[in-house]
Design a protein around this motif. Structure first.
Motif, PDB file in Angstrom:
ATOM      1  N   ARG A  98      -3.948 -99.227  -1.740  1.00  0.00           N
ATOM      2  CA  ARG A  98      -5.057 -99.472  -0.813  1.00  0.00           C
ATOM      3  C   ARG A  98      -6.194 -98.536  -1.213  1.00  0.00           C
ATOM      4  NH1 ARG A  98      -1.957-103.090  -0.025  1.00  0.00           N
ATOM      5  NH2 ARG A  98      -0.786-103.486   1.865  1.00  0.00           N
ATOM      6  N   TYR A  99      -7.394 -98.834  -0.751  1.00  0.00           N
ATOM      7  CA  TYR A  99      -8.502 -97.907  -0.986  1.00  0.00           C
ATOM      8  C   TYR A  99      -9.073 -97.472   0.345  1.00  0.00           C
ATOM      9  CZ  TYR A  99     -12.048-101.487  -0.044  1.00  0.00           C
ATOM     10  OH  TYR A  99     -12.829-102.428   0.565  1.00  0.00           O
ATOM     11  N   ASP A 100      -9.751 -96.318   0.351  1.00  0.00           N
ATOM     12  CA  ASP A 100     -10.294 -95.795   1.608  1.00  0.00           C
ATOM     13  C   ASP A 100     -11.607 -96.495   1.948  1.00  0.00           C
ATOM     14  OD1 ASP A 100     -12.146 -94.625  -0.081  1.00  0.00           O
ATOM     15  OD2 ASP A 100     -11.796 -92.588   0.604  1.00  0.00           O
ATOM     16  N   ALA A 101     -12.123 -96.194   3.124  1.00  0.00           N
ATOM     17  CA  ALA A 101     -13.313 -96.885   3.634  1.00  0.00           C
ATOM     18  C   ALA A 101     -14.522 -96.722   2.716  1.00  0.00           C
ATOM     19  CB  ALA A 101     -13.649 -96.375   5.033  1.00  0.00           C
ATOM     20  N   GLY A 102     -14.662 -95.585   2.090  1.00  0.00           N
ATOM     21  CA  GLY A 102     -15.791 -95.364   1.190  1.00  0.00           C
ATOM     22  C   GLY A 102     -15.584 -95.953  -0.189  1.00  0.00           C
ATOM     23  N   GLY A 103     -14.371 -96.402  -0.470  1.00  0.00           N
ATOM     24  CA  GLY A 103     -14.066 -96.953  -1.780  1.00  0.00           C
ATOM     25  C   GLY A 103     -13.949 -95.892  -2.859  1.00  0.00           C
ATOM     26  N   ASP A 104     -13.847 -94.616  -2.450  1.00  0.00           N
ATOM     27  CA  ASP A 104     -13.798 -93.511  -3.410  1.00  0.00           C
ATOM     28  C   ASP A 104     -12.384 -93.166  -3.856  1.00  0.00           C
ATOM     29  OD1 ASP A 104     -16.532 -93.217  -2.978  1.00  0.00           O
ATOM     30  OD2 ASP A 104     -16.189 -91.825  -1.341  1.00  0.00           O
ATOM     31  N   ARG A 105     -11.414 -93.414  -2.966  1.00  0.00           N
ATOM     32  CA  ARG A 105     -10.045 -92.992  -3.252  1.00  0.00           C
ATOM     33  C   ARG A 105      -9.085 -94.162  -3.134  1.00  0.00           C
ATOM     34  NH1 ARG A 105      -8.395 -88.863   0.866  1.00  0.00           N
ATOM     35  NH2 ARG A 105      -9.076 -90.541   2.193  1.00  0.00           N
ATOM     36  N   LEU A 106      -8.100 -94.174  -4.005  1.00  0.00           N
ATOM     37  CA  LEU A 106      -7.028 -95.165  -3.949  1.00  0.00           C
ATOM     38  C   LEU A 106      -5.783 -94.476  -3.446  1.00  0.00           C
ATOM     39  CD1 LEU A 106      -7.724 -96.753  -7.390  1.00  0.00           C
ATOM     40  CD2 LEU A 106      -7.921 -97.919  -5.209  1.00  0.00           C
ATOM     41  N   LEU A 107      -5.105 -95.103  -2.505  1.00  0.00           N
ATOM     42  CA  LEU A 107      -3.862 -94.560  -1.984  1.00  0.00           C
ATOM     43  C   LEU A 107      -2.727 -95.452  -2.449  1.00  0.00           C
ATOM     44  CD1 LEU A 107      -6.226 -94.096   0.328  1.00  0.00           C
ATOM     45  CD2 LEU A 107      -4.341 -92.826   1.300  1.00  0.00           C
ATOM     46  N   VAL A 108      -1.693 -94.844  -3.007  1.00  0.00           N
ATOM     47  CA  VAL A 108      -0.557 -95.577  -3.548  1.00  0.00           C
ATOM     48  C   VAL A 108       0.692 -95.085  -2.834  1.00  0.00           C
ATOM     49  CG1 VAL A 108       0.750 -96.113  -5.627  1.00  0.00           C
ATOM     50  CG2 VAL A 108      -1.717 -95.779  -5.779  1.00  0.00           C
ATOM     51  N   ALA A 109       1.440 -96.008  -2.233  1.00  0.00           N
ATOM     52  CA  ALA A 109       2.653 -95.648  -1.502  1.00  0.00           C
ATOM     53  C   ALA A 109       3.884 -95.927  -2.326  1.00  0.00           C
ATOM     54  CB  ALA A 109       2.725 -96.435  -0.191  1.00  0.00           C
ATOM     55  N   GLY A 110       4.760 -94.937  -2.382  1.00  0.00           N
ATOM     56  CA  GLY A 110       6.061 -95.102  -3.008  1.00  0.00           C
ATOM     57  C   GLY A 110       7.128 -95.230  -1.942  1.00  0.00           C
ATOM     58  N   GLU A 111       8.350 -94.947  -2.296  1.00  0.00           N
ATOM     59  CA  GLU A 111       9.449 -95.031  -1.332  1.00  0.00           C
ATOM     60  C   GLU A 111       9.281 -93.964  -0.244  1.00  0.00           C
ATOM     61  OE1 GLU A 111      12.945 -96.477  -1.670  1.00  0.00           O
ATOM     62  OE2 GLU A 111      12.137 -97.999  -3.006  1.00  0.00           O
ATOM     63  N   THR A 112       8.929 -92.743  -0.632  1.00  0.00           N
ATOM     64  CA  THR A 112       8.864 -91.647   0.335  1.00  0.00           C
ATOM     65  C   THR A 112       7.619 -90.784   0.193  1.00  0.00           C
ATOM     66  OG1 THR A 112      10.149 -90.222  -1.146  1.00  0.00           O
ATOM     67  CG2 THR A 112      11.385 -91.487   0.503  1.00  0.00           C
ATOM     68  N   ALA A 144      -1.885 -98.621   5.346  1.00  0.00           N
ATOM     69  CA  ALA A 144      -3.189 -99.146   5.756  1.00  0.00           C
ATOM     70  C   ALA A 144      -4.161 -97.987   5.886  1.00  0.00           C
ATOM     71  CB  ALA A 144      -3.077 -99.895   7.081  1.00  0.00           C
ATOM     72  N   VAL A 145      -5.438 -98.283   5.691  1.00  0.00           N
ATOM     73  CA  VAL A 145      -6.497 -97.288   5.829  1.00  0.00           C
ATOM     74  C   VAL A 145      -7.587 -97.907   6.692  1.00  0.00           C
ATOM     75  CG1 VAL A 145      -8.103 -95.780   4.609  1.00  0.00           C
ATOM     76  CG2 VAL A 145      -5.974 -96.460   3.506  1.00  0.00           C
ATOM     77  N   ASP A 146      -8.000 -97.214   7.765  1.00  0.00           N
ATOM     78  CA  ASP A 146      -9.025 -97.775   8.646  1.00  0.00           C
ATOM     79  C   ASP A 146     -10.432 -97.430   8.165  1.00  0.00           C
ATOM     80  OD1 ASP A 146      -9.627 -95.172   9.565  1.00  0.00           O
ATOM     81  OD2 ASP A 146      -8.565 -95.433  11.455  1.00  0.00           O
ATOM     82  N   ASP A 147     -11.442 -97.838   8.937  1.00  0.00           N
ATOM     83  CA  ASP A 147     -12.844 -97.645   8.559  1.00  0.00           C
ATOM     84  C   ASP A 147     -13.267 -96.180   8.490  1.00  0.00           C
ATOM     85  OD1 ASP A 147     -13.141-100.353   8.347  1.00  0.00           O
ATOM     86  OD2 ASP A 147     -14.074-100.606  10.313  1.00  0.00           O
ATOM     87  N   GLU A 148     -12.477 -95.291   9.093  1.00  0.00           N
ATOM     88  CA  GLU A 148     -12.781 -93.865   9.044  1.00  0.00           C
ATOM     89  C   GLU A 148     -11.876 -93.130   8.056  1.00  0.00           C
ATOM     90  OE1 GLU A 148     -12.690 -92.405  13.034  1.00  0.00           O
ATOM     91  OE2 GLU A 148     -14.203 -93.818  13.710  1.00  0.00           O
ATOM     92  N   SER A 149     -11.185 -93.873   7.209  1.00  0.00           N
ATOM     93  CA  SER A 149     -10.276 -93.356   6.173  1.00  0.00           C
ATOM     94  C   SER A 149      -9.030 -92.678   6.716  1.00  0.00           C
ATOM     95  CB  SER A 149     -11.019 -92.427   5.196  1.00  0.00           C
ATOM     96  OG  SER A 149     -11.971 -93.177   4.475  1.00  0.00           O
ATOM     97  N   ASN A 150      -8.663 -92.990   7.981  1.00  0.00           N
ATOM     98  CA  ASN A 150      -7.372 -92.541   8.499  1.00  0.00           C
ATOM     99  C   ASN A 150      -6.291 -93.389   7.841  1.00  0.00           C
ATOM    100  OD1 ASN A 150      -8.330 -90.617  10.479  1.00  0.00           O
ATOM    101  ND2 ASN A 150      -9.088 -92.391  11.584  1.00  0.00           N
ATOM    102  N   VAL A 151      -5.190 -92.754   7.467  1.00  0.00           N
ATOM    103  CA  VAL A 151      -4.109 -93.442   6.770  1.00  0.00           C
ATOM    104  C   VAL A 151      -2.968 -93.711   7.741  1.00  0.00           C
ATOM    105  CG1 VAL A 151      -2.434 -93.260   4.880  1.00  0.00           C
ATOM    106  CG2 VAL A 151      -4.744 -92.311   4.611  1.00  0.00           C
ATOM    107  N   TYR A 152      -2.445 -94.934   7.710  1.00  0.00           N
ATOM    108  CA  TYR A 152      -1.314 -95.345   8.545  1.00  0.00           C
ATOM    109  C   TYR A 152      -0.193 -95.778   7.625  1.00  0.00           C
ATOM    110  CZ  TYR A 152      -4.999 -95.466  12.032  1.00  0.00           C
ATOM    111  OH  TYR A 152      -6.047 -95.135  12.832  1.00  0.00           O
ATOM    112  N   VAL A 153       0.990 -95.212   7.841  1.00  0.00           N
ATOM    113  CA  VAL A 153       2.140 -95.515   7.000  1.00  0.00           C
ATOM    114  C   VAL A 153       3.201 -96.201   7.854  1.00  0.00           C
ATOM    115  CG1 VAL A 153       3.944 -94.527   5.533  1.00  0.00           C
ATOM    116  CG2 VAL A 153       1.645 -93.534   5.528  1.00  0.00           C
ATOM    117  N   LEU A 154       3.667 -97.334   7.405  1.00  0.00           N
ATOM    118  CA  LEU A 154       4.744 -98.058   8.066  1.00  0.00           C
ATOM    119  C   LEU A 154       6.047 -97.658   7.377  1.00  0.00           C
ATOM    120  CD1 LEU A 154       5.769-100.246  10.021  1.00  0.00           C
ATOM    121  CD2 LEU A 154       5.307-101.917   8.212  1.00  0.00           C
ATOM    122  N   ASP A 155       6.887 -96.948   8.135  1.00  0.00           N
ATOM    123  CA  ASP A 155       8.146 -96.449   7.596  1.00  0.00           C
ATOM    124  C   ASP A 155       9.289 -97.291   8.148  1.00  0.00           C
ATOM    125  OD1 ASP A 155       9.860 -94.794   6.192  1.00  0.00           O
ATOM    126  OD2 ASP A 155       9.774 -93.165   7.646  1.00  0.00           O
TER     127      ASP A 155
END
Length: 157
Positions: A98-112, A144-155
């Motif tokens: 996923r990418y953050d709201a500003g499009g500056d950072r990519l977030l990659v989720a692994g197993e843990t 998921a990443v919201d419009d304010e770049s808060n990160v939500y992880v579904l575990d």
């Protein structure tokens, strides 16, 4: 905000939509499917060596495809599907990008873990570990990443 037409981008068998206009209804209120526009990449033909598992499209139209198997690679493409670069994202089986709201950072989720990269592949940050305590994950399912770049992880647990 100006509505943009829908674009369907296909990467191997991975299909995703980018930037749809709000008006997608046809006559009688039925949904109008977007027109197919672009496809790129081929397994074992130079683009992908393993298989794509997730994709993200930034506001400028750049596409990032996460390819995984016994390691992970991020592939970056321009708005027309031209390959720009790729980088190693680690040895854990990674699931989502996923990418953050500003499009500056990519977030990659692994197993843990969750890894944060710049748009050019520089690793900025990593957090998480196996477990059930705060900031630990049993098995990450989505990100998921919201419009304010808060990160939500579904575990899973």
């Amino acid at each position: 905000m100006t509505a943009r037409p829908c674009r369907i981008l296909a990467v191997l068998s991975l299909l995703f939509l980018a930037a749809c206009s709000n008006d997608t209804t046809g006559p009688g209120g039925s949904l109008t499917p977007p027109a197919y526009q672009l496809q790129w990449g081929a397994q074992r033909a130079g683009t992908f060596e393993r298989f794509p598992v997730s994709a993200a499209v930034t506001n400028d139209g750049s596409s990032y495809v996460l390819e995984a198997w016994l390691g992970a690679t991020v592939h970056q493409f321009d708005v027309n599907g031209a390959f720009l670069r790729r980088w190693d994202a680690g040895h854990e089986f990674l699931r989502r990008i996923r990418y953050d709201a500003g499009g500056d950072r990519l977030l990659v989720a692994g197993e843990t873990t969750v890894r944060v990269f710049s748009r050019t592949g520089e690793k900025i940050q990593e957090w998480g570990a196996a477990g059930t305590e705060e900031s630990e994950f049993a098995r990450i399912q989505d990100l998921a990443v919201d419009d304010e770049s808060n990160v939500y992880v579904l575990d899973r647990e």
